[in-house]
Design a protein around this motif. Structure first.
Motif: not given
Lengths: 207, 668
Positions: B110, B129, B163, B167
């Protein structure tokens, strides 16, 4: 659905193969595979934009390098561009230099799978097919006034002079000026300012 | 409502937990229970031995100078699922490159996305997020298609992205393509308001050892390493691992919010150049993490995925790709819904020219997910385990109406999903290139967000009397989008783009009273409609050799209303939390002594329906290439205030504190 719970992933795919649906799909894919116009072309037939751009880079490089006079048999002798290994450019490189002159010299393209056949070239592009033999390639052009360019990883560390790399979606290049110098080539300041410099006494950072 | 995805407050609008699952499927091969293919793949497909490229005249490039050549984008794929040059792309796309990520100091996806101005991005707390394009932002924003290397990462539970767990190893990312506006025709599922596609580098481009480590005030500690090598002549691989610890966000009073988190992730990728015309990729990741909760036990999550892709170039401008992935994710949320979700997806795509003027792409997709839910007393999904399938098929033709000047792109996606049946999502785009470096484009598209698990099967609380009693009749949300854009590079050092849009929405999610005027129970239904419009501007100027200035401005207006027969009184305040103005200014400076300085200033106007005040913030990174193999940097995030809030209603929202960290990178 049960596919997943029974046998996740790839195994599930394999197991599913017996189902009739798959066979349909397979047939459909096969149909398109073979029914499409064209043939199983080699890389040389279909240069991608990446190589169209790299071909233009090669042409550009010739304008920023000064070869020793001894590199040419006479004033009208052409600048010879060599492609070593499996040609990724196809006609793109020929089309790019077609009808062009650099310092009143025409350009010609020659191709070979053997480095020693390209020793009389002025610029040699080393294709990725040669990436396991970069040491030998550097050796083959030892001392010869040949600008060596490649997009193989680590080329400039293994005796090459200019190495292409991708920065995001853009083509960039790194230069090993001391290597070029030791072969009697002068690179223009403009070229040096655009490339990322590497080499023993250049402390320039890799980006 | 604040919308902590993990702890939906029962009485609030759980609505926003929207999700949606997949979109539709294709009808093309309905009998194929087992294998078809789905959308996502293609994208990165076209790389190394890039199988296909649009027809181009090689001589166009030789007229460019070296500096101009260096600015040609040789790969951009999100829009058409095959590479395109950015300046000619007929859509509102922005690209974040590896260099942008490195110089931003981003440590998570993000944060890396914070560099594009066509997204609404708000950090909710230490790890959550809210990210969306063209409005409808929420912690569970459900109108975006988000992918990493062709693997869809929004959850089928509510069609939004967790979020905190999604990753990748950022130094291995090649680029992130962000499209605002519908991408449904090609990408399908969920690509209503935008597409975010993260593409990682080929293993061949990540050879050698890379180690990074650092820490500071908010980002307490982070470390990561990657190693790449060659297995055989044409087979390259890499492996990586990373770990990070983040400090708590703050309460409005300035106390710790008790939501510190830690997350670890590892993975690998193998690329095999099977022949000059074919590429095989196998990759996978595993991760785990936990997040503190103020009173209850920690939230924990773990999961993994494996993906295989085969790309074959068939002939000039013709290619084929087949991709499949399996993804398992498990999230335990004490006090709320815990879930385990298995997803299996297959995607096939074929691209070929037809005659001299037509360029066709078509594909088929199949996806299935199976979940296993553990309900909490306050919130539940019934039934507790389901499996849902999605079939998709698409075809698109780019027609060259006038050589190098006028292009018309027509296409449609047809899909079938278990909730709303068949869905058709056509689009028409036209691009006019009056001169080199000028592109004017316009598009009309239809996109739908088909129902997800929460839209149909959410119950609050878990036993009667319910406040929310599912949404048995919930149908797809529908949109017609009208776009107009202009991209221009008037001089070498300057590029500008402007997009205007008007979106007309119908059948948006609402909460309807079952027996009015009794306020409860309610069910989820499609009683809202409305529109949004706005403009997105982006500029990139290389003012001096050592100074580059990028800026972006986005204007956004949304108006949502209940249908005449609706009992929903929210006016959409449960569905969309957006700022009307977003401003980004990003100077990048090359300093002496091999130092570099990057700043990102952002101004985000208020989010009216959450009473989040407007704020301005600044990120800055100073990097020093101490040696060729050693890079030191110090990064400041949210520097202008001790703390500020970006999202959520006043009662429960978190405040994000100023953070500073240092980082060391070694490359061997």
């Amino acid at each position: 659905m049960a596919l997943l719970t029974e046998e996740p992933g790839i195994t599930g795919l394999a197991r599913a193969r017996g189902r009739s649906g798959i066979r349909c799909l397979g047939a459909l894919i096969a149909l398109f595979l073979w029914a499409v116009p064209g043939r199983q072309a080699g890389a040389a037939d279909a240069p991608t934009r990446e190589y169209l751009v790299k071909a233009a880079f090669l042409f550009n490089f010739t304008q920023f390098v000064e070869w020793p006079a001894a590199a040419f048999p006479d004033d009208a002798a052409p600048i010879r561009l060599g492609i070593l290994g499996e040609d990724p450019f196809g006609r793109a490189i020929d089309d790019t230099v077609q009808g062009e002159t650099v310092r009143n010299r025409p350009l010609v393209v020659v191709r070979s799978r053997r480095a020693d056949e390209l020793k009389d070239c002025h610029l040699v592009f080393v294709a990725r097919s040669e990436r396991s033999r970069l040491d030998e390639v550097a050796e083959a052009f030892d001392q010869a006034p040949v600008l060596t360019v490649s997009d193989c990883d680590g080329f400039t560390r293994l005796g090459g002079m200019i190495g292409f790399f991708l920065d995001g979606a853009k083509v960039r290049f790194e230069i090993n000026p001391s290597e070029a110098l030791s072969h009697g080539l002068k690179l223009s300041a403009q070229l040096l300012s655009l490339g990322r410099l590497v080499g023993p006494e250049i402390g320039a950072p890799p980006r | 409502m604040p919308f902590p995805v993990d702890q939906p407050t029962p009485s609030c609008h759980p609505l926003r937990t929207a999700h949606r699952g997949w979109r539709s499927g294709v009808a093309l091969v309905p009998s194929v229970l087992a294998v078809a293919l789905s959308t996502a793949a293609a994208q990165e497909v076209e790389r190394d031995p890039p199988p296909a490229a649009p027809p181009e005249d090689p001589t166009t490039y030789k007229k460019l100078s070296l500096a101009e050549l260096m600015e040609v984008d040789v790969i951009v794929t999100s829009v058409s699922r095959r590479p395109e040059k950015l300046s000619g792309t007929a859509s509102a796309i922005q690209v974040v490159t590896q260099e942008d990520i490195r110089r931003s100091g981003a440590t998570r996806l993000p944060e890396a996305l914070r560099q594009v101005s066509n997204l609404q991005i708000a950090q909710v707390d230490s790890r959550q997020w809210a990210i969306s394009a063209r409005g409808f932002n929420a912690t569970s924003a459900n109108k975006m298609l988000v992918m990493i290397d062709g693997r869809t990462i929004y959850t089928p539970l509510f069609a939004g992205v967790f979020w905190d767990k999604q990753d990748t190893f950022l130094p291995d990312v090649e680029r992130i393509e962000v499209v605002s506006g519908p991408g449904a025709t090609l990408w399908g599922a969920n690509a209503v308001n935008g597409v975010i596609s993260v593409v990682t580098k080929s293993a061949r481009d990540t050879q050698g050892l890379y180690v990074e480590g650092g820490g500071g005030t908010e980002l307490r500690a982070m470390g990561g390493a990657r190693y790449g090598d060659r297995l055989a002549e044409d087979v390259h691989y890499r492996v990586y691992a990373k770990q990070l610890f983040r400090d708590d966000a703050a309460t409005p009073a300035g106390d710790d919010r008790s939501d510190q988190m830690q997350m670890g992730q590892g993975g690998m990728r193998i690329d095999w150049d099977a022949s000059p015309t074919s590429l095989v990729t196998l990759q996978g990741d595993i991760y785990h993490g936990d997040v503190e909760q103020p009173t209850l036990d920690d939230v924990t999550f773990r999961g993994g995925n494996v993906l295989g892709r085969w790309t074959q170039r068939l002939a000039e401008e013709s290619s084929l790709s087949l991709q499949s992935y399996y993804d398992r994710t498990d999230r335990r949320i004490p006090g709320s819904i815990s879930s385990q979700v298995d997803t299996w997806d297959v995607d096939f795509q074929h691209h070929f020219p037809l005659g001299t003027r037509n360029d066709l792409v078509w594909g088929l997709g199949y996806r299935i997910f199976v979940d296993d839910i553990e309900n909490a007393p306050t919130i539940a999904l019934y039934p507790e385990s389901v499996s849902r399938e999605l079939f998709t098929g698409f075809i698109q033709d780019e027609i060259e109406l006038s050589q190098d000047e006028l292009y018309l792109t027509l296409g449609t996606k047809v899909g079938h999903n278990d909730y709303s049946g068949y869905e058709v999502q056509p689009s028409a785009r036209i691009a006019y290139r009056p001169a080199r470096r000028h592109t004017i484009w316009a598009a009309v598209s239809r996109a739908v967000r088909s129902p997800s698990r929460v839209d149909r099967e959410l119950f609050i609380p878990a036993t009667p009397p319910y406040t929310i009693a599912g949404g048995e009749g919930f149908d797809s949300e529908k949109m017609w989008a009208y776009e107009l854009g202009y991209r221009v590079q008037p001089v070498d050092w300057l590029s500008l783009s402007l997009s205007l849009f008007y979106n007309d929405y119908d059948d948006l999610r609402s909460r309807e009273q079952v027996a009015p005027p009794a306020p409860t129970p309610t069910v989820l239904a499609n009683g809202l409609h409305g529109y949004s419009y706005g403009a997105e501007f982006a500029g990139d100027a290389r003012l001096l050799e050592w100074l580059r200035l990028r800026c972006g401005y986005t204007e956004l207006r949304i108006d949502l209303r209940p249908d005449s027969d609706s009992t929903d009184t929210s006016d959409g305040s449960g569905e969309s939390h957006d700022s009307e103005h977003t401003v980004y200014v990003r100077p990048s400076l090359e300093l002496p002594w091999r130092m570099e300085l990057d700043c990102t200033f952002r101004y985000i106007s208020e989010i009216a329906n959450q009473d989040v005040p407007a704020y301005a913030e600044l990120e800055a990174r100073l990097g020093w290439m101490a040696r060729r193999d050693l890079e030191l940097s110090v990064v400041g995030q949210n520097l202008l205030h001790d703390r500020h809030s970006e999202f959520g209603v006043p009662a429960t929202r978190a405040e994000i504190e100023r953070g500073v960290y240092g980082k060391v990178v070694w490359r061997f």
